[in-house]
Design an enzyme around this catalytic site. Structure first.
Site, short mmCIF file in Angstrom:
data_model
loop_
_atom_site.label_atom_id
_atom_site.label_comp_id
_atom_site.label_asym_id
_atom_site.label_seq_id
_atom_site.Cartn_x
_atom_site.Cartn_y
_atom_site.Cartn_z
N HIS A 43 0.86 -1.18 0.00
CA HIS A 43 0.00 0.00 0.00
C HIS A 43 0.90 1.24 0.00
O HIS A 43 1.14 1.83 1.06
CB HIS A 43 -0.90 -0.01 1.23
CG HIS A 43 -1.97 1.02 1.21
ND1 HIS A 43 -3.23 0.81 1.73
CD2 HIS A 43 -1.99 2.30 0.75
CE1 HIS A 43 -3.95 1.90 1.59
NE2 HIS A 43 -3.22 2.82 1.00
N ARG A 45 2.00 4.98 -0.21
CA ARG A 45 1.34 6.26 0.04
C ARG A 45 2.19 7.40 -0.52
O ARG A 45 3.40 7.23 -0.73
CB ARG A 45 1.08 6.44 1.53
CG ARG A 45 -0.04 5.53 2.04
CD ARG A 45 -0.35 5.78 3.51
NE ARG A 45 -1.64 5.19 3.89
CZ ARG A 45 -1.81 3.94 4.30
NH1 ARG A 45 -0.76 3.13 4.37
NH2 ARG A 45 -3.01 3.49 4.63
N HIS A 50 6.45 4.23 4.09
CA HIS A 50 6.83 2.82 4.18
C HIS A 50 7.20 2.33 2.78
O HIS A 50 8.34 2.46 2.37
CB HIS A 50 5.76 1.96 4.86
CG HIS A 50 4.34 2.38 4.63
ND1 HIS A 50 3.75 2.40 3.39
CD2 HIS A 50 3.40 2.79 5.51
CE1 HIS A 50 2.50 2.78 3.50
NE2 HIS A 50 2.25 3.04 4.78
N GLU A 70 -2.55 -1.68 -3.22
CA GLU A 70 -3.65 -0.92 -2.64
C GLU A 70 -3.33 0.57 -2.65
O GLU A 70 -2.16 0.95 -2.59
CB GLU A 70 -3.88 -1.34 -1.18
CG GLU A 70 -4.20 -2.78 -0.96
CD GLU A 70 -4.39 -3.10 0.51
OE1 GLU A 70 -4.98 -4.15 0.80
OE2 GLU A 70 -3.93 -2.31 1.36
N HIS A 190 -7.66 -6.14 7.29
CA HIS A 190 -7.43 -5.10 8.29
C HIS A 190 -7.67 -5.68 9.69
O HIS A 190 -8.80 -5.97 10.07
CB HIS A 190 -8.30 -3.86 8.09
CG HIS A 190 -7.67 -2.63 8.71
ND1 HIS A 190 -6.85 -1.78 8.01
CD2 HIS A 190 -7.72 -2.15 9.96
CE1 HIS A 190 -6.44 -0.81 8.79
NE2 HIS A 190 -6.95 -1.01 10.00
N GLY A 213 -1.15 -7.91 7.22
CA GLY A 213 0.20 -7.37 7.32
C GLY A 213 0.64 -7.12 8.74
O GLY A 213 1.54 -7.78 9.25
#
Length: 241
Positions: A43, A45, A50, A70, A190, A213
């Site tokens: 994911h 961003r 990260h 994602e 999640h 994760g």
């Protein structure tokens, strides 16, 4: 059997805290697949706190299972996904400053926006999934966008699992049934963990994939990465006790 896709964002978070290349997100992805993981999720961003853009491109040739990217579909994200062409893109409406994903899409309000973006991805041969709260009313509009799947946002389930697991699973089951009626594939993710995953997987019909994760990487600190991946796979096996 439901597939396990491992989100490796936390590996990148640990690396970035010190700088350099340790721990390596690419090595982690390779090892996770060797240990039986059936997909790699990232994911990225905009602030690259990260997973970085470089990571996305570095991972592409190394993911031999399923690559799931994602993110919030801003134009730079869309262009990157179209260039990398993962097997799946999951659209998540997180704000740029969000610590982690904290809500699914309002598919009624954003129907036109999602339809346009999903068309771009599907024309490129990329499977599409919409991050969705467990609300059956939103499923019809998710289907209208042309999406292939929805990913159920499972934080509420994880939070309420120890209080009343039957009540915690109820809206997810109801949403899953409607998704099946509309021909949508079903993913989830999640805050799923070794503690709550088996009950979820056993009670949600047609669950194709879970993306995990934070809990998996955290548990791997104590159990080791190979043992942890194997433990998750056992939770997803229908015959597991």
């Amino acid at each position: 059997m439901t597939k396990l896709s491992v989100n490796i964002n936390k590996i990148a978070t640990l690396r970035n805290a010190r700088g350099g290349e340790t721990p390596s997100v690419t090595e982690a992805a390779v090892k996770i697949q060797e240990f039986g993981g059936q997909g790699i999720t990232i994911h990225p961003r905009p602030d690259e706190r990260h997973i970085t853009r470089k990571d996305v491109y570095d991972l592409k040739p190394l993911v031999t299972t399923e690559f799931n990217i994602e993110g919030n579909p801003h134009r730079p994200f869309i262009d990157m996904v179209l260039e990398v062409k993962p097997e799946q893109v999951t659209l998540v409406p997180d704000a740029d400053d969000a610590i982690t994903s904290n809500a699914g899409w309002d598919t009624i309000k954003h129907l036109d926006f999602l339809t346009e973006i999903i068309s771009e991805f599907k024309n490129a041969g990329i499977r599409t999934s919409i991050f969705l709260d467990p609300n059956p009313e939103l499923v019809e509009y998710a289907a209208k966008t042309g999406a292939d799947r929805i990913e159920l946002y499972t934080e509420a389930y994880a939070k309420n699992y120890t209080l009343n697991k039957e009540q915690a699973i109820k809206p997810y089951y109801e949403t899953a049934v409607v998704a099946s009626d509309y021909g949508l594939g079903l993913n989830a993710g999640h805050d799923l963990s070794l503690d709550n995953l088996k009950y979820f997987a056993d009670h949600i019909p047609n669950l194709l994939e879970v993306s995990i994760g934070h809990a998996l990487v955290s548990e791997a600190l104590y159990m080791g990465l190979e043992n942890t991946v194997q433990a998750y796979l056992k939770r997803l096996a229908k015959w597991a006790q």
